[in-house]
Design an enzyme around this catalytic site. Sequence first.
Site, PDB file in Angstrom:
ATOM      1  CB  CYS A  12      39.472  -5.123  81.254  1.00 21.06           C
ATOM      2  SG  CYS A  12      37.787  -6.225  80.567  1.00 21.06           S
ATOM      3  CB  CYS A  15      37.429  -9.155  77.660  1.00 20.44           C
ATOM      4  SG  CYS A  15      37.998  -7.707  77.394  1.00 20.44           S
ATOM      5  CG  ASP A 434      57.744 -45.482  95.447  1.00 24.22           C
ATOM      6  OD1 ASP A 434      56.902 -46.206  96.605  1.00 24.22           O
ATOM      7  OD2 ASP A 434      58.556 -45.952  94.511  1.00 24.22           O
ATOM      8  CG  ASP A 632      59.101 -45.207  90.103  1.00 21.71           C
ATOM      9  OD1 ASP A 632      57.803 -45.408  90.415  1.00 21.71           O
ATOM     10  OD2 ASP A 632      60.146 -45.864  90.276  1.00 21.71           O
ATOM     11  CG  ASP A 636      54.566 -45.287  92.664  1.00 23.30           C
ATOM     12  OD1 ASP A 636      55.093 -45.998  92.974  1.00 23.30           O
ATOM     13  OD2 ASP A 636      55.643 -44.519  91.662  1.00 23.30           O
TER      14      ASP A 636
HETATM   15  P1  ADP Z   1      57.961 -51.186  96.057  1.00 23.72           P
HETATM   16  O1  ADP Z   1      57.352 -49.977  94.624  1.00 23.72           O
HETATM   17  O2  ADP Z   1      58.171 -50.451  96.657  1.00 23.72           O
HETATM   18  O3  ADP Z   1      60.034 -51.562  95.787  1.00 23.72           O
HETATM   19  P2  ADP Z   1      56.600 -53.520  95.039  1.00 23.72           P
HETATM   20  O4  ADP Z   1      55.463 -53.220  95.120  1.00 23.72           O
HETATM   21  O5  ADP Z   1      57.689 -53.103  93.758  1.00 23.72           O
HETATM   22  O6  ADP Z   1      57.326 -52.326  95.822  1.00 23.72           O
HETATM   23  O7  ADP Z   1      56.991 -54.344  95.397  1.00 23.72           O
HETATM   24  C1  ADP Z   1      57.667 -55.010  96.430  1.00 23.72           C
HETATM   25  C2  ADP Z   1      58.065 -55.948  97.539  1.00 23.72           C
HETATM   26  O8  ADP Z   1      57.464 -57.451  96.519  1.00 23.72           O
HETATM   27  C3  ADP Z   1      59.757 -56.274  97.018  1.00 23.72           C
HETATM   28  O9  ADP Z   1      60.090 -55.207  97.988  1.00 23.72           O
HETATM   29  C4  ADP Z   1      60.187 -58.011  96.558  1.00 23.72           C
HETATM   30  O10 ADP Z   1      60.372 -58.164  97.427  1.00 23.72           O
HETATM   31  C5  ADP Z   1      59.101 -58.322  95.718  1.00 23.72           C
HETATM   32  N1  ADP Z   1      59.076 -58.655  94.862  1.00 23.72           N
HETATM   33  C6  ADP Z   1      58.299 -57.745  93.424  1.00 23.72           C
HETATM   34  N2  ADP Z   1      58.402 -57.789  92.439  1.00 23.72           N
HETATM   35  C7  ADP Z   1      59.913 -58.992  92.688  1.00 23.72           C
HETATM   36  C8  ADP Z   1      60.427 -59.374  91.638  1.00 23.72           C
HETATM   37  N3  ADP Z   1      60.142 -59.027  90.141  1.00 23.72           N
HETATM   38  N4  ADP Z   1      61.099 -60.465  91.828  1.00 23.72           N
HETATM   39  C9  ADP Z   1      61.219 -60.445  93.408  1.00 23.72           C
HETATM   40  N5  ADP Z   1      60.398 -59.516  94.502  1.00 23.72           N
HETATM   41  C10 ADP Z   1      59.421 -58.924  93.958  1.00 23.72           C
HETATM   42 MG    MG Z   2      57.733 -48.389  93.600  1.00 25.06          MG
END
Ligand code: ADP
Ligand code: MG
Length: 738
Positions: A12, A15, A434, A632, A636
């Site tokens: 129960c 327990c 996101d 994902d 995040d």
């Molecule tokens: P989310 O996850 O919403 O896409 P991020 O923080 O990963 O946001 O990215 C935000 C922005 O930063 C992207 O939309 C892009 O403009 C720029 N960015 C991030 N990483 C890169 C990369 N490797 N090359 C070019 N732009 C990038």
């Molecule tokens: Mg992302």
Amino acid sequence: MKYNLPVEGMTCASCVARVEKSLNKIEGIENVTVNYASEKVSFEVDENVSLDIAKEAVEKYGYKLYTEKVRTEDSGTAIEDESDEQYNKLKSDLLFSVILTLPIFIISMLIDFEWFRNIWMFNSDSTNKILLILTTPIIFISGKRFYKIFWVNLKHFSFEMNSLVAIGTGAAYGYSVVATLFPNLLKINDKLPHVYFETAAVIIVLITLGKLLEVRAKKKTGGAIKKLLELKPKEATIIENGKEKLVQLELLAVGNIVVIKPGEKIPADGVVKSGASVVDESMLTGESIPTEKNIASKVIGGTINKTGSFNFEITALGDNSVLGQIIKLVEEAQGSKAPIQQLADRVSSVFVPIVILIAFATFIGWMFFAETNNINFALINFVAVLIIACPCALGLATPTAIMVGTGLGAQSGILIKNGESLEMAHKIDTIVLDKTGTITEGTPTVTDIIPIDITEEELISLAASIEKKSEHPIASAVVEYGNKLGVSFREPKSFQSHSGLGVTAMLGSDKVALGNQKLMEQFSINISDIQKNFDELSSEGKTVIFCALNNQLAGMLAIEDPIKSTSVEAIVKMKELGLNIFMLTGDNEKTANAIAKRVGIDNLFAEVMPEQKAEKVKELQKSGKRVAMVGDGINDSPALVTADLGIAIGTGTDIAIESSDITLITGNLNSVVSAINLSKKTIRTIKQNLFWAFIYNTIGIPFAALGFLNPMIGALAMSFSSVSVISNSLRLKRAKVK
Ligand code: ADP
Ligand code: MG
């Protein structure tokens, strides 16, 4: 070290509290939770503490801890054997007591009739002795399980369900024994005292029956794990030295090449090396449409190949495989407790002592203060109170529903971490989604290229060369495009990734920066020349990144990440559930706005740096919202952890469970809705269960105390209450999650 071990002998909810307490007292043992439905205890132990101490502590209270049965691959079958054993013992005890109880019951009922006494060859005195002989084995053989635990508990001056059964039947039996052997002691007006052998016998029969039904139903609530374990085939065909060979599943190893023919089960996780087919993954992902598999596709162990054939290389087996992780997760979830249960646990721990007091008060009341003032009436009502008050259904109310709920989730690709997460999901009023990978596919492609003072090819070559070092989805899109055009890749130096902004590197003596307008601002690069194109592309929902070469704007790339086909529908459903929906992204305002509009989201947080995502969630929480964050899990994780409920979206095979409360195996946002619905249904079931568990007791006690309830009917009601609670939980199995 974390353990999840079987405990035997819990009958129960009290327990549960006792086992938890006894383990919690031990130094070096922490986080003890007992699941009554699965009859398991999970706890964490310091290295230097031996499990034997835990075993002893639990045994002191009359329970048994199986320390040698640590979770293994086939623990499913071990659990089953154990409950089978318990089931068979209960069954034989029940049969034995029924055979003896039938004549007891018939004789006791008929002896009140004149005509029966005339044909019955024994006098009252001898009849009582016959009943005594028939009842005694029931008490001492079938009833032993209740008395044994009662006795152990009594030594610690603690009481639980078994105490009620033991005191109740013990009083009825004990009184009857005295009445039979020393009738003169109890004679009233020279009449032979009444005996209550049939009461004791029938109560034991009914409660044993209730237990039996309970064990059977409990086995069904845990069926999800069994189903998952059954997904794997027993054998597999591998290629060894160029020849096909059939081997047992246990003999497979990572790196083996497995041959899969049409209709076969896939034995392990792996990557397709040759051939092609479609695979039914519904048993793990809940996704009914089969998935196409080509060379380099990932396959998951436990899924079923449809029409084609292919060979794949094993990448993960056993506990490391997706199925292994799912099983482990479901097992842990099923063993966990929902906060709602704490109430039930607390109630039942004070309930029993109170009931015993009420029972004695009832006895004294009828014995000394009622007009009838006879011991028979006092005794029978005393027994009735004890029996009707058994809180056994209370201990089943929550765990059985949690087991069914989490199991049901697992079958639809919804992995729930524990009871707490399951309970939280129905309290959510705000959902933060996101953008990349959650609302959108997360597999962007380059759509527009606008070079300035250089050729298109030169621009792509610059961009692709440095993006090769980045892991962002945008980077993959650029690299892929570079490959498609066949541009030359150069090796960058001093590469730097600026999270939420972009990337910078040196290509030879050239300084290259690639990223959003914020990154350009940081380097004071003027983008006004192409502001118009930027605005236009952004408002189409495309992500624009700029390329600067030696602090001069060299061009712009537009990247489009297609919206998942299911997102719009899922967001409509979320709105129907009355949820506030927010989109969260690091992307620029315009792009984000365009996408939000397309999927029907009104609230937006754009241009949020990755480390600020958790802040946004906190802001919403501060304004009194209960927030679920869906992401994902790539960048995040902090937001997932901060949210009241973190929901990680899987990308087919990755399980990012660590930071999340719920993991969805597929990226389909509809599963978020399903998870919330599942939570609502499970919590509703738990509330119904608690109601059913309490209603019998609370209504029954005053009836019994006032003399309106026969204890045998009480026993029947009590068994019925356990069974109705479990059936209600099992009904959840049929709930439509999708
Ligand atoms: P989310 O996850 O919403 O896409 P991020 O923080 O990963 O946001 O990215 C935000 C922005 O930063 C992207 O939309 C892009 O403009 C720029 N960015 C991030 N990483 C890169 C990369 N490797 N090359 C070019 N732009 C990038
Ligand atoms: Mg992302």
